[in-house]
Design a protein around this motif. Structure first.
Motif, PDB file in Angstrom:
ATOM      1  N   GLU A   1      22.221  27.369  83.689  1.00  0.00           N
ATOM      2  CA  GLU A   1      21.702  28.005  82.479  1.00  0.00           C
ATOM      3  C   GLU A   1      20.229  27.665  82.276  1.00  0.00           C
ATOM      4  O   GLU A   1      19.424  28.527  81.893  1.00  0.00           O
ATOM      5  N   ALA A   2      19.861  26.409  82.525  1.00  0.00           N
ATOM      6  CA  ALA A   2      18.460  26.011  82.395  1.00  0.00           C
ATOM      7  C   ALA A   2      17.579  26.798  83.366  1.00  0.00           C
ATOM      8  O   ALA A   2      16.491  27.270  83.004  1.00  0.00           O
ATOM      9  N   ARG A   3      18.042  26.959  84.603  1.00  0.00           N
ATOM     10  CA  ARG A   3      17.284  27.754  85.586  1.00  0.00           C
ATOM     11  C   ARG A   3      17.168  29.210  85.135  1.00  0.00           C
ATOM     12  O   ARG A   3      16.114  29.834  85.298  1.00  0.00           O
ATOM     13  N   MET A   4      18.243  29.749  84.572  1.00  0.00           N
ATOM     14  CA  MET A   4      18.198  31.140  84.102  1.00  0.00           C
ATOM     15  C   MET A   4      17.191  31.297  82.974  1.00  0.00           C
ATOM     16  O   MET A   4      16.614  32.372  82.788  1.00  0.00           O
ATOM     17  N   MET A   5      16.946  30.208  82.222  1.00  0.00           N
ATOM     18  CA  MET A   5      15.987  30.270  81.116  1.00  0.00           C
ATOM     19  C   MET A   5      14.586  29.819  81.537  1.00  0.00           C
ATOM     20  O   MET A   5      13.738  29.527  80.702  1.00  0.00           O
ATOM     21  N   ASN A   6      14.361  29.757  82.860  1.00  0.00           N
ATOM     22  CA  ASN A   6      13.050  29.405  83.420  1.00  0.00           C
ATOM     23  C   ASN A   6      12.636  27.959  83.140  1.00  0.00           C
ATOM     24  O   ASN A   6      11.444  27.638  83.117  1.00  0.00           O
ATOM     25  N   CYS A   7      13.603  27.093  82.925  1.00  0.00           N
ATOM     26  CA  CYS A   7      13.303  25.677  82.741  1.00  0.00           C
ATOM     27  C   CYS A   7      13.347  24.964  84.094  1.00  0.00           C
ATOM     28  O   CYS A   7      14.142  25.313  84.973  1.00  0.00           O
ATOM     29  N   LYS A   8      12.527  23.953  84.228  1.00  0.00           N
ATOM     30  CA  LYS A   8      12.582  23.101  85.407  1.00  0.00           C
ATOM     31  C   LYS A   8      13.841  22.251  85.324  1.00  0.00           C
ATOM     32  O   LYS A   8      14.242  21.824  84.240  1.00  0.00           O
ATOM     33  N   VAL A   9      14.497  22.019  86.467  1.00  0.00           N
ATOM     34  CA  VAL A   9      15.698  21.191  86.492  1.00  0.00           C
ATOM     35  C   VAL A   9      15.474  20.018  87.445  1.00  0.00           C
ATOM     36  O   VAL A   9      15.138  20.204  88.613  1.00  0.00           O
ATOM     37  N   VAL A  10      15.634  18.822  86.912  1.00  0.00           N
ATOM     38  CA  VAL A  10      15.544  17.603  87.716  1.00  0.00           C
ATOM     39  C   VAL A  10      16.939  16.982  87.733  1.00  0.00           C
ATOM     40  O   VAL A  10      17.470  16.603  86.683  1.00  0.00           O
TER      41      VAL A  10
ATOM     42  N   LEU B   1      21.878  26.202  73.862  1.00  0.00           N
ATOM     43  CA  LEU B   1      21.052  26.969  74.804  1.00  0.00           C
ATOM     44  C   LEU B   1      19.640  27.154  74.258  1.00  0.00           C
ATOM     45  O   LEU B   1      18.650  27.008  74.984  1.00  0.00           O
ATOM     46  N   LYS B   2      19.539  27.465  72.974  1.00  0.00           N
ATOM     47  CA  LYS B   2      18.232  27.654  72.348  1.00  0.00           C
ATOM     48  C   LYS B   2      17.419  26.365  72.421  1.00  0.00           C
ATOM     49  O   LYS B   2      16.216  26.391  72.750  1.00  0.00           O
ATOM     50  N   LYS B   3      18.055  25.249  72.147  1.00  0.00           N
ATOM     51  CA  LYS B   3      17.367  23.954  72.180  1.00  0.00           C
ATOM     52  C   LYS B   3      16.857  23.644  73.589  1.00  0.00           C
ATOM     53  O   LYS B   3      15.724  23.204  73.780  1.00  0.00           O
ATOM     54  N   VAL B   4      17.694  23.885  74.602  1.00  0.00           N
ATOM     55  CA  VAL B   4      17.276  23.648  75.987  1.00  0.00           C
ATOM     56  C   VAL B   4      16.089  24.528  76.349  1.00  0.00           C
ATOM     57  O   VAL B   4      15.129  24.092  77.000  1.00  0.00           O
ATOM     58  N   SER B   5      16.124  25.788  75.911  1.00  0.00           N
ATOM     59  CA  SER B   5      15.064  26.744  76.256  1.00  0.00           C
ATOM     60  C   SER B   5      13.723  26.382  75.634  1.00  0.00           C
ATOM     61  O   SER B   5      12.676  26.846  76.093  1.00  0.00           O
ATOM     62  N   GLU B   6      13.740  25.571  74.591  1.00  0.00           N
ATOM     63  CA  GLU B   6      12.502  25.227  73.879  1.00  0.00           C
ATOM     64  C   GLU B   6      11.718  24.099  74.557  1.00  0.00           C
ATOM     65  O   GLU B   6      10.591  23.809  74.166  1.00  0.00           O
TER      66      GLU B   6
ATOM     67  N   GLY C   1      10.418  32.386  76.241  1.00  0.00           N
ATOM     68  CA  GLY C   1       9.945  31.834  74.975  1.00  0.00           C
ATOM     69  C   GLY C   1       8.958  30.684  75.160  1.00  0.00           C
ATOM     70  O   GLY C   1       8.820  30.121  76.254  1.00  0.00           O
ATOM     71  N   GLU C   2       8.284  30.341  74.093  1.00  0.00           N
ATOM     72  CA  GLU C   2       7.373  29.201  74.125  1.00  0.00           C
ATOM     73  C   GLU C   2       8.173  27.906  74.244  1.00  0.00           C
ATOM     74  O   GLU C   2       9.292  27.812  73.746  1.00  0.00           O
ATOM     75  N   ARG C   3       7.588  26.923  74.912  1.00  0.00           N
ATOM     76  CA  ARG C   3       8.305  25.659  75.079  1.00  0.00           C
ATOM     77  C   ARG C   3       7.371  24.469  75.046  1.00  0.00           C
ATOM     78  O   ARG C   3       6.177  24.591  75.303  1.00  0.00           O
ATOM     79  N   THR C   4       7.943  23.328  74.707  1.00  0.00           N
ATOM     80  CA  THR C   4       7.170  22.097  74.619  1.00  0.00           C
ATOM     81  C   THR C   4       7.000  21.491  76.017  1.00  0.00           C
ATOM     82  O   THR C   4       7.557  21.979  77.003  1.00  0.00           O
ATOM     83  N   GLU C   5       6.263  20.402  76.090  1.00  0.00           N
ATOM     84  CA  GLU C   5       6.107  19.660  77.346  1.00  0.00           C
ATOM     85  C   GLU C   5       7.214  18.617  77.521  1.00  0.00           C
ATOM     86  O   GLU C   5       7.189  17.836  78.470  1.00  0.00           O
ATOM     87  N   LYS C   6       8.191  18.630  76.619  1.00  0.00           N
ATOM     88  CA  LYS C   6       9.287  17.669  76.708  1.00  0.00           C
ATOM     89  C   LYS C   6      10.356  18.113  77.699  1.00  0.00           C
ATOM     90  O   LYS C   6      10.455  19.290  78.052  1.00  0.00           O
TER      91      LYS C   6
END
Length: 282
Positions: A232-241, A207-212, A163-168
């Protein structure tokens, strides 16, 4: 078909939405789907009479703070059980983080015999396993290398991964002091990163909020046996710090993301259930 009884302080149906409760609910459903007779009982409701009536059952013990000492002793002496380890109940304070190399003083170790006499002690990650071994020095510890998610949740996570996501960056605004957002907020301020504080909410909404957002920043104060949210964040293609207190970072698969990681966690459902069944068949 075997008979399994899962003992835990709290279950999902008690209104507790923690990682251990989510994992154990899925384990309950998997074992049922594999044709076993499975029941659940809160640890404070377990009695010696209950254990004697169900002595031939296979016991899976999750969190057991509320399990009486006489019942623990009875399990040790007469029943077949494994411990599905979630939050360091071999320590008085349930946190090895304050100690050098995560090794607590011997006087802080508790419940060692209960762990030692289990058919197996299941840990969530290699870091988790190594810390349990350093403190207990027992040889029945196994790393299941992951957690359990329902097909419904994995399907939902897969629907969010592109999905589309912000730079936040997402920062969990947890009231739990050990998951305090203060360090993550400070990190963002130093790095001049835009962030969003996300409060506790219904599971899929969270989960939806994290993915955005672009990524997740999470700096726990205690040792996390795995941490489902980071996975879960990694599964949704989010960077994890995150920091080295998150068990998932010790796993070779943590470099995966998106569908590759989702598919791996789907396989874990069979692998972990077969592993558990195997301990009771020996």
């Amino acid at each position: 078909m075997s008979s399994f009884i899962i003992i835990d302080d709290f279950f999902l149906h008690n209104g507790v939405l923690g990682g251990g409760e989510l994992n154990n609910e899925e384990l309950y459903q998997i074992l049922k789907s594999r044709g076993h007779k499975v029941s659940r009982i809160n640890s404070h409701l377990v009695t010696l009479s209950y254990l004697n009536i169900n002595l031939k059952s296979n016991y899976i013990v999750g969190n057991f703070k509320n399990l009486s000492m006489p019942c623990r002793n009875e399990l040790q002496k007469r029943a077949k059980y494994i411990i599905y380890e979630h939050d360091h109940k071999y320590l008085e304070n349930r946190d090895p983080s304050p100690y050098e190399d995560y090794v607590a003083p011997k006087e802080k170790i508790i419940n060692k015999e209960f762990y030692e006499n289990a058919l197996a002690v299941l840990c969530q990650s290699e870091l988790h396993k190594s810390v349990v071994f350093k403190n207990l020095k027992i040889n029945n510890i196994y790393n299941v290398s992951g957690n359990l998610w329902s097909d419904d949740i994995l399907d939902y996570i897969e629907s969010l991964k592109d999905g589309e996501r912000t730079e936040k960056y997402t920062i969990m605004n947890s009231p739990n002091p050990v998951k305090s957002p203060k360090s993550a907020i400070r990190y963002c301020e130093i790095k001049d990163l835009d962030f969003e504080l996300v409060p506790l909410m219904e599971y899929k909404r969270f989960l939806k909020k994290v993915s955005e957002n672009k990524g997740l920043i999470f700096f726990p104060n205690v040792l996390e046996t795995l941490n489902r949210v980071c996975v879960e964040a990694r599964m949704m293609n989010c960077k994890v710090v995150t920091n080295k207190k998150v068990g998932a970072t010790s796993e070779p698969w943590f470099k995966l993301k998106g569908k590759d990681l989702i598919d791996l966690m789907r396989k874990k459902k069979l692998q972990i259930s077969e592993l558990i069944e195997g301990f009771f068949e020996k």
